[in-house]
Design an enzyme around this catalytic site. Structure first.
Site, PDB file in Angstrom:
ATOM      1  N   ARG A  51      62.518  34.061  44.106  1.00  0.00           N
ATOM      2  CA  ARG A  51      63.259  32.934  43.551  1.00  0.00           C
ATOM      3  C   ARG A  51      64.247  33.323  42.456  1.00  0.00           C
ATOM      4  O   ARG A  51      65.281  32.695  42.300  1.00  0.00           O
ATOM      5  CB  ARG A  51      62.279  31.894  42.997  1.00  0.00           C
ATOM      6  CG  ARG A  51      61.827  30.950  44.090  1.00  0.00           C
ATOM      7  CD  ARG A  51      61.020  29.838  43.533  1.00  0.00           C
ATOM      8  NE  ARG A  51      59.908  30.385  42.759  1.00  0.00           N
ATOM      9  CZ  ARG A  51      58.806  29.704  42.463  1.00  0.00           C
ATOM     10  NH1 ARG A  51      58.676  28.472  42.873  1.00  0.00           N
ATOM     11  NH2 ARG A  51      57.842  30.253  41.763  1.00  0.00           N
ATOM     12  N   LYS A 150      45.610  39.886  52.047  1.00  0.00           N
ATOM     13  CA  LYS A 150      44.636  38.965  51.538  1.00  0.00           C
ATOM     14  C   LYS A 150      45.128  38.312  50.244  1.00  0.00           C
ATOM     15  O   LYS A 150      45.968  38.909  49.577  1.00  0.00           O
ATOM     16  CB  LYS A 150      43.311  39.660  51.315  1.00  0.00           C
ATOM     17  CG  LYS A 150      43.360  40.762  50.245  1.00  0.00           C
ATOM     18  CD  LYS A 150      42.014  41.381  50.119  1.00  0.00           C
ATOM     19  CE  LYS A 150      41.276  40.838  48.930  1.00  0.00           C
ATOM     20  NZ  LYS A 150      41.639  41.476  47.679  1.00  0.00           N
ATOM     21  N   HIS A 180      43.881  47.174  52.546  1.00  0.00           N
ATOM     22  CA  HIS A 180      44.399  48.484  52.122  1.00  0.00           C
ATOM     23  C   HIS A 180      43.323  49.574  52.163  1.00  0.00           C
ATOM     24  O   HIS A 180      43.653  50.755  52.191  1.00  0.00           O
ATOM     25  CB  HIS A 180      45.098  48.403  50.767  1.00  0.00           C
ATOM     26  CG  HIS A 180      44.184  48.384  49.586  1.00  0.00           C
ATOM     27  ND1 HIS A 180      43.543  47.251  49.160  1.00  0.00           N
ATOM     28  CD2 HIS A 180      43.808  49.363  48.723  1.00  0.00           C
ATOM     29  CE1 HIS A 180      42.814  47.539  48.096  1.00  0.00           C
ATOM     30  NE2 HIS A 180      42.948  48.811  47.799  1.00  0.00           N
ATOM     31  N   LYS A 184      43.245  54.142  53.263  1.00  0.00           N
ATOM     32  CA  LYS A 184      42.793  55.247  52.404  1.00  0.00           C
ATOM     33  C   LYS A 184      42.471  56.458  53.266  1.00  0.00           C
ATOM     34  O   LYS A 184      41.858  56.331  54.325  1.00  0.00           O
ATOM     35  CB  LYS A 184      41.561  54.818  51.592  1.00  0.00           C
ATOM     36  CG  LYS A 184      41.897  53.812  50.482  1.00  0.00           C
ATOM     37  CD  LYS A 184      40.693  53.513  49.635  1.00  0.00           C
ATOM     38  CE  LYS A 184      40.938  52.350  48.697  1.00  0.00           C
ATOM     39  NZ  LYS A 184      41.639  52.712  47.463  1.00  0.00           N
ATOM     40  N   GLU A 218      33.695  49.327  40.436  1.00  0.00           N
ATOM     41  CA  GLU A 218      34.923  49.463  39.646  1.00  0.00           C
ATOM     42  C   GLU A 218      34.574  49.350  38.183  1.00  0.00           C
ATOM     43  O   GLU A 218      33.620  48.653  37.821  1.00  0.00           O
ATOM     44  CB  GLU A 218      35.900  48.352  40.006  1.00  0.00           C
ATOM     45  CG  GLU A 218      36.363  48.389  41.438  1.00  0.00           C
ATOM     46  CD  GLU A 218      37.371  47.287  41.714  1.00  0.00           C
ATOM     47  OE1 GLU A 218      38.558  47.529  41.534  1.00  0.00           O
ATOM     48  OE2 GLU A 218      36.947  46.176  42.077  1.00  0.00           O
ATOM     49  N   ASP A 236      36.566  38.568  47.546  1.00  0.00           N
ATOM     50  CA  ASP A 236      37.585  39.525  47.131  1.00  0.00           C
ATOM     51  C   ASP A 236      37.343  40.923  47.711  1.00  0.00           C
ATOM     52  O   ASP A 236      38.299  41.633  48.047  1.00  0.00           O
ATOM     53  CB  ASP A 236      37.606  39.595  45.587  1.00  0.00           C
ATOM     54  CG  ASP A 236      38.710  40.480  45.047  1.00  0.00           C
ATOM     55  OD1 ASP A 236      39.858  40.303  45.474  1.00  0.00           O
ATOM     56  OD2 ASP A 236      38.419  41.362  44.204  1.00  0.00           O
ATOM     57  N   HIS A 241      37.077  44.618  52.475  1.00  0.00           N
ATOM     58  CA  HIS A 241      36.928  46.072  52.338  1.00  0.00           C
ATOM     59  C   HIS A 241      35.542  46.576  52.768  1.00  0.00           C
ATOM     60  O   HIS A 241      35.435  47.501  53.566  1.00  0.00           O
ATOM     61  CB  HIS A 241      37.188  46.505  50.896  1.00  0.00           C
ATOM     62  CG  HIS A 241      38.477  45.996  50.319  1.00  0.00           C
ATOM     63  ND1 HIS A 241      39.620  45.850  51.077  1.00  0.00           N
ATOM     64  CD2 HIS A 241      38.821  45.589  49.077  1.00  0.00           C
ATOM     65  CE1 HIS A 241      40.600  45.399  50.316  1.00  0.00           C
ATOM     66  NE2 HIS A 241      40.137  45.224  49.099  1.00  0.00           N
ATOM     67  N   LYS A 342      32.569  44.578  39.425  1.00  0.00           N
ATOM     68  CA  LYS A 342      33.520  44.918  38.360  1.00  0.00           C
ATOM     69  C   LYS A 342      32.723  45.347  37.137  1.00  0.00           C
ATOM     70  O   LYS A 342      31.563  44.960  36.976  1.00  0.00           O
ATOM     71  CB  LYS A 342      34.345  43.689  37.978  1.00  0.00           C
ATOM     72  CG  LYS A 342      35.086  43.050  39.125  1.00  0.00           C
ATOM     73  CD  LYS A 342      36.352  43.794  39.453  1.00  0.00           C
ATOM     74  CE  LYS A 342      37.128  43.068  40.531  1.00  0.00           C
ATOM     75  NZ  LYS A 342      38.055  43.943  41.240  1.00  0.00           N
TER      76      LYS A 342
END
Ligand code: BG6
Length: 493
Positions: A51, A150, A180, A184, A218, A236, A241, A342
């Site tokens: 935009r 996603k 993704h 890998k 992570e 998520d 994954h 996480k």
């Protein structure tokens, strides 16, 4: 040893969401590396659409900054960057508002030799409007490709809506759904390991494998990411994954590396997963949410503290552990333990194949019983494969056995930069190779398995279990595996 670079056909890559985070952080640097390696040149164009009002020169400057920020210094070269950014141009367009639609006419080339790809790095609510725009403006071609990321829905119903909107315009063989993780290097190596060697396949089954662990931990937090609180770790990370990794471990050998042959096999795995509903969810899943703690020697806030005021009290899970079962001939009785979170102790993604014990030990037990073999496939960091074997402890004085890894470190073996997942995936789109992209039926089968878990959690009175940031998750996760007499592989991180 250097990789063999095969240039791709020239292309026009139109990137919607041209100034967004994904484009800035991942796509531009990935394309830069491919350009620097000579896989495409100035005959290709990257056309940014969003935009904001911007000139071509300003967008080229945006691309230059992204390269300088996200490509490591040793790979940056002034002349190469100049040539790379000369491929970029820009069109301001608000696709959500038909009244102000602008054209791509001056940017897109009609030459059928030039591959045409549209990357939708935007919210899924815009996928439908963008496809309509492309169709009505006449930019659709039978050989054009559309790339989407996603979140492809938040459940089966919304995912079907998104896919319906895309398929109004594009046929399935034109749609590239990115996960993704499939891009890998080590994930692809899993295929090489299983199907490029004779060693593993004969023992890749319930008779020889005790269980499988898939961990994606992570150290980063999530509370400041707006999208995350609506999604949670199950949507998520697991739905895409971890389930894709599970499929690659569990699938039957495809007849070829043809995209549909491989995806057919993955789909069969997804359809063989034992549903986890109601009561079973309480038993076979664990959700967690991090409290404050210390990660990499620095103190970090709790998830709740990171959330904006209107989100406080959220029951979103930042950790999930699941005991999954693939109900088919090959895997009957072999649990697949999945976990992701996480703010965990460290960043590591790995798959552990735990083999069964030897049937009979000829060695004196006082000297220690042989440990069962274990294959650890490390996706990141320090990509590599370790096969834990029992060997004789060197030296005289009895037959003592010791567990030692046969260690294949990719960094040490290949001395090369490990390419980012997007490098492979972005150019696979240009090559027209859908192998590493999710087919619609796969995506929907994954949601079919996830939805009942989500539903059971939503109906459960309890909140996610708290875990201290910087640990391996809540105690429930340890209990989930230990009640089966097994433990999480947490060695050598
Ligand atoms: C994304 C998730 O898909 O994958 C993020 O949305 C997560 O929450 C990321 O951090 C992890 O990717 P990687 O490649 O860093 O393991």
């Amino acid at each position: 040893m250097s990789a063999r670079i095969i240039p791709v056909q020239p292309f026009d890559y139109v990137v919607f969401g041209a100034t967004g985070d994904l484009t800035r952080r991942k796509l531009i640097s990935a394309l830069y590396h491919r350009f620097a390696d000579g896989q495409f040149d100035e005959r290709s164009r990257i056309i940014g659409v969003s935009r904001a009002q911007m000139t071509d020169a300003e967008y080229q400057d945006f691309a230059r900054k992204a390269v300088n920020e996200f490509v490591e210094p040793q790979y940056r070269d002034k002349d190469t960057i100049d040539r790379f950014v000369s491929c970029f141009s820009y069109v301001a367009n608000d696709v959500s508002n038909r009244d102000v639609w602008t054209d791509l006419d001056s940017k897109l080339r009609d030459d059928p030799q030039i591959v045409r790809a549209f990357y939708l790095a935007v919210a899924p609510s815009l996928f439908g409007p963008i496809c309509t725009y492309l169709d009505e403006k006449g930019y659709w071609r039978r050989d054009a490709r559309v790339v989407v990321e996603k979140p492809l829905g938040s459940d089966l119903a919304s995912s079907m809506e998104i896919n319906d909107a895309i398929s109004e315009v594009f046929a399935e063989d034109q749609v590239y759904r990115i996960d993704h993780y499939l891009g890998k290097e080590t994930v692809q190596n899993l295929l090489a390991l299983r199907f490029g060697n004779v060693l593993f396949e004969p023992i890749w089954d319930a008779a020889h494998i005790d269980h499988v662990q898939i961990t994606v931990s992570e150290d980063v937090g999530a509370g400041t990411r707006g999208y995350y609180d609506d999604a949670g770790a199950l949507r998520d990370m697991v739905q895409n994954h971890l389930m894709q990794l599970l499929c690659l471990v569990a699938m039957e050998p495809p007849a070829s590396d043809d995209a549909n042959a491989l995806r057919d096999e993955k789909l069969k795995v997804l359809r063989s997963l034992r549903p986890i509903t109601g009561e079973a969810a309480a038993r076979n899943t664990v959700r967690g949410q991090y409290k404050g703690g210390a990660v990499n020697s620095g103190s970090v806030a709790s998830y709740q503290d990171e959330l904006p005021d209107d989100r406080k009290g959220s029951r979103t899970e930042t950790f999930v552990a699941i005991k999954a079962e693939v109900e088919n001939w090959r895997w009957s009785g072999v649990p697949f333990y999945l976990r992701t979170g996480k703010r965990m102790a460290t960043r590591v993604s790995e798959i552990v194949i735990q083999f069964r014990s030897i049937p009979h030990s000829i060695f004196d037990h006082a000297e220690g019983a042989p440990k069962p073999n274990k294959l650890v496939i490390r996706l990141q960091p320090d990509e590599g494969v370790k096969l834990f074997l029992m060997i004789k402890d060197p030296g005289p004085g009895g037959m003592r056995l010791r567990e030692v890894p046969l260690n294949l470190s990719f960094a040490e073996t290949f001395h090369e930069r490990t390419p980012e997942a997007y490098e492979r995936l972005l150019l696979d789109v240009i090559r027209g190779n859908q192998t590493l992209f999710m087919r619609r039926d796969e995506l929907e089968a994954a949601w079919r398995w996830i939805d009942p878990i989500r539903e059971a959690w939503d109906n459960a009175p309890d909140a996610p279990q708290a875990y201290t940031a910087g640990t391996w998750g809540p105690t429930g996760s340890v209990a989930l595996i230990e009640r089966d007499g097994r433990t999480w592989h947490e060695g050598e991180h």
